[in-house]
Design a protein around this motif. Structure first.
Motif, short mmCIF file in Angstrom:
data_model
loop_
_atom_site.label_atom_id
_atom_site.label_comp_id
_atom_site.label_asym_id
_atom_site.label_seq_id
_atom_site.Cartn_x
_atom_site.Cartn_y
_atom_site.Cartn_z
N LYS A 66 0.93 -0.95 0.06
CA LYS A 66 -0.12 -0.03 -0.08
C LYS A 66 0.93 1.21 0.19
CE LYS A 66 -3.37 -0.28 2.96
NZ LYS A 66 -4.12 -0.61 4.18
N LEU A 67 0.73 1.95 -1.09
CA LEU A 67 1.71 3.17 -1.35
C LEU A 67 0.93 4.40 -0.89
CD1 LEU A 67 3.58 1.01 -2.51
CD2 LEU A 67 4.14 2.66 -4.31
N ARG A 68 1.64 5.36 -0.22
CA ARG A 68 1.13 6.79 -0.17
C ARG A 68 2.36 7.84 -0.61
NH1 ARG A 68 -0.20 6.86 5.70
NH2 ARG A 68 -2.32 6.34 4.78
N ILE A 69 1.87 8.29 -1.65
CA ILE A 69 3.04 9.06 -2.26
C ILE A 69 2.58 10.66 -2.19
CG2 ILE A 69 4.23 9.57 -4.40
CD1 ILE A 69 3.77 6.79 -5.24
N PHE A 70 3.45 11.47 -1.38
CA PHE A 70 3.22 12.89 -1.41
C PHE A 70 3.77 13.54 -2.37
CE2 PHE A 70 3.01 11.07 2.75
CZ PHE A 70 1.90 11.91 3.42
N VAL A 71 3.36 14.56 -3.09
CA VAL A 71 3.77 15.18 -4.34
C VAL A 71 3.74 16.81 -3.81
CG1 VAL A 71 3.85 15.88 -6.73
CG2 VAL A 71 3.13 13.29 -5.75
N THR A 72 4.91 17.38 -3.70
CA THR A 72 4.78 18.68 -3.40
C THR A 72 5.30 19.48 -4.89
OG1 THR A 72 5.67 18.42 -1.25
CG2 THR A 72 6.13 20.54 -1.95
N ASN A 73 4.63 20.64 -4.97
CA ASN A 73 4.91 21.29 -6.47
C ASN A 73 5.65 22.50 -6.17
OD1 ASN A 73 4.76 22.50 -8.80
ND2 ASN A 73 2.76 22.85 -8.94
N LYS A 74 6.84 22.65 -6.47
CA LYS A 74 7.78 23.77 -6.45
C LYS A 74 8.11 24.38 -7.81
CE LYS A 74 10.11 23.13 -2.11
NZ LYS A 74 11.33 23.11 -1.33
N LEU A 75 7.32 23.77 -8.85
CA LEU A 75 7.55 24.38 -10.22
C LEU A 75 6.80 25.72 -10.51
CD1 LEU A 75 6.62 21.00 -12.32
CD2 LEU A 75 8.66 22.05 -11.99
N PRO A 76 7.11 26.63 -11.35
CA PRO A 76 6.35 27.93 -11.49
C PRO A 76 4.99 27.67 -12.00
CG PRO A 76 7.74 27.45 -13.28
CD PRO A 76 8.02 26.51 -12.11
N GLU A 77 4.43 26.53 -12.33
CA GLU A 77 3.14 26.14 -12.83
C GLU A 77 2.37 25.01 -12.11
OE1 GLU A 77 2.71 25.41 -16.84
OE2 GLU A 77 3.93 23.87 -16.87
N GLN A 78 1.14 24.85 -12.31
CA GLN A 78 0.47 23.57 -11.75
C GLN A 78 0.97 22.29 -12.35
OE1 GLN A 78 -3.40 24.67 -12.68
NE2 GLN A 78 -3.57 23.98 -14.65
N THR A 79 0.79 21.31 -11.55
CA THR A 79 1.35 19.81 -12.13
C THR A 79 0.29 18.54 -11.50
OG1 THR A 79 3.37 18.55 -12.52
CG2 THR A 79 2.89 19.55 -10.34
N THR A 80 0.68 17.57 -12.07
CA THR A 80 0.08 16.52 -11.35
C THR A 80 1.03 15.24 -11.69
OG1 THR A 80 -0.94 15.51 -13.30
CG2 THR A 80 -2.44 17.04 -12.28
#
Length: 457
Positions: A111-125
């Motif tokens: 069971k995976l829980r993956i946090f994704v923090t966005n430090k780009l200059p635009e939105q992402t997924t």
């Protein structure tokens, strides 16, 4: 080596989709980063089922922590600087300090829980390419989830139902973000360690870029005319060799997120394709190959028994994919005398070099070039220049390597009498027996023309 940094306390925790047993706020793990470009040692599991971990070509595997029965990872999407090879650095977007991002390793059933923090200059997924999971975790912005705004963190939760090899990449402004290097590999090991075990397991992803010599940014709108063909955003001679112990069973997993297919060829051995991103290929359906085509948006894994010692070339067999930026838009002057041209050009540009009348071998040449670019062909071996670039490296098979020893063992020591060598030959070669005695004469040609209408002619 890994350095560690804390998560920004001001970021917001937002779920990608509603899942039971939601992680508690402020329980975000630290995000490891990697600053080195050399292949890091395998990350052995410290709990749970045992498995043979992969090694990522010029890369690393992302550490995790256990939180109950969840395996937690933290990806940070951010601008990075990636060295393609000594002498050339490129400004890309990636994850955790590098492009491509670190390999995510798990075990079937995890069971995976993956946090994704966005430090780009635009939105992402993040889309988990090939992974079978709930629809709300698939990562297509606008369709399955809101886009991750700048400065925020989303969490993805799903169970790895199948073992195999997969990829991750954005589905948000995809043309730009993937062209800037946002991608990575996922390896899910079988829960049963006796299922198709190997002694060494390599993984890398292929990407392509158009970067004008002297510049630092890829042209993200390019679709066909790329000049840097990379394995894990490295080109030869910056790609690590694959160090292998003699008679090891080796698996190589290859992902392709370029704009074209790649026929990947290994010298000195035959192998069998063992896995795609759709699953394992039944052993009864495998056949021997020395070259396997990796389509766009797919992975191919092959298994090979390294029973032939030596330094074996391993590369894409599209010849323009094994050269670097300087090799594009060069006119073909093979067979053309360059004396007159050189005089004319020399009056306008005294430092210019007229080249190519006898071929384009450049391994021993030194010529002026813009900053932050690479020669078309570069690198050297014990016998001289290795006239390759781009998607090329070497599988080095040796006796006596330790189980987790992936260091470059150096040049192969060839047994006496096993290297091709020159021979003395007369300058005037005898006439070949199958060579025509003479060319047809004018009278013979006229007679032949008159015979065209005859039966059997």
């Amino acid at each position: 080596m890994l350095s560690r940094r804390g998560f920004l306390g001001t970021a917001t925790l937002v779920s990608a989709s509603a899942v039971s047993g939601r992680v508690q706020a402020a329980a975000i793990p630290e995000a490891p980063i990697m600053e080195k470009t050399v292949m890091q040692p395998p990350l052995h599991p410290t709990s749970g089922p045992d498995y043979r971990p992969v090694v990522t070509l010029n890369g690393w595997s992302l550490p995790w922590r256990m939180n109950g029965d969840w395996k937690e990872f933290h990806l940070v999407a951010e601008p990075v600087v990636r060295e393609f090879s000594p002498g050339m650095k490129v400004h890309l977007w990636g994850y955790n300090g590098q492009s491509p991002g670190p390999t995510i390793e798990a075990v079937e059933g995890d069971k995976l829980r993956i946090f994704v923090t966005n430090k780009l200059p635009e939105q992402t997924t993040v889309h988990w390419h090939g992974v079978l999971l709930p629809n709300g975790m698939d990562g297509v912005g606008g369709l399955n989830q809101p886009h991750i705004p700048v400065g925020q963190t989303f969490v993805y939760e799903f169970q790895m139902k199948h073992s195999g090899t997969f990829m991750y990449h954005p589905h948000s402004d995809e043309m730009v973000q993937m062209a800037m290097g946002m991608m990575g590999m996922i390896v899910v090991h079988p829960r049963d360690p006796s299922f198709r075990p190997v002694d060494r397991d390599f993984v890398f992803i292929m990407s392509s870029y158009l970067i004008d010599p002297g510049t630092y940014l890829p042209k993200v709108t390019e679709m066909t005319d790329f000049n840097m063909w990379t394995w894990n955003s490295r080109v030869f001679p910056g790609i690590d060799p694959l160090a292998v112990r003699l008679n090891d069973k080796v698996r190589v997993r290859i992902g392709n997120l370029t704009m074209t297919n790649h026929p990947i060829h290994l010298h000195g051995h035959s192998f069998s394709v063992s896995c795609t991103d759709g699953g394992w290929v039944p052993e009864s359906a495998q056949w021997p190959e020395t070259t396997i085509d990796v389509p766009v948006g797919a992975i191919r894994a092959f298994d090979v028994v390294a029973d032939n010692p030596g330094d074996w070339a391993f590369h894409c067999h599209k010849s323009h994919h094994t050269m670097n930026a300087m090799g594009h838009d060069v006119r073909n002057f093979i067979g053309v005398s360059k004396k007159d041209l050189a005089k004319a050009v020399g009056k306008l540009a005294p430092d210019a070099m007229v080249m190519g009348s006898t071929g384009m071998a450049m391994g021993e040449m030194e010529m002026p070039a813009p900053d932050n670019t690479l020669p078309m062909m570069t690198g050297s071996g014990q016998f001289g220049p290795i006239e390759m670039g781009g998607m090329f490296t070497v599988m080095k098979i040796r006796e006596g390597l330790a189980r987790d020893d992936y260091k470059d063992p150096g040049p192969y020591k060839y047994p006496a009498g096993t290297v091709s060598f020159p021979v003395d030959a007369p300058s005037e070669q005898p006439m070949r027996k199958d060579k025509p005695a003479s060319t047809p004469k004018d009278g013979d040609m006229k007679a032949m023309k008159g015979m065209k209408g005859m039966k059997g002619m």
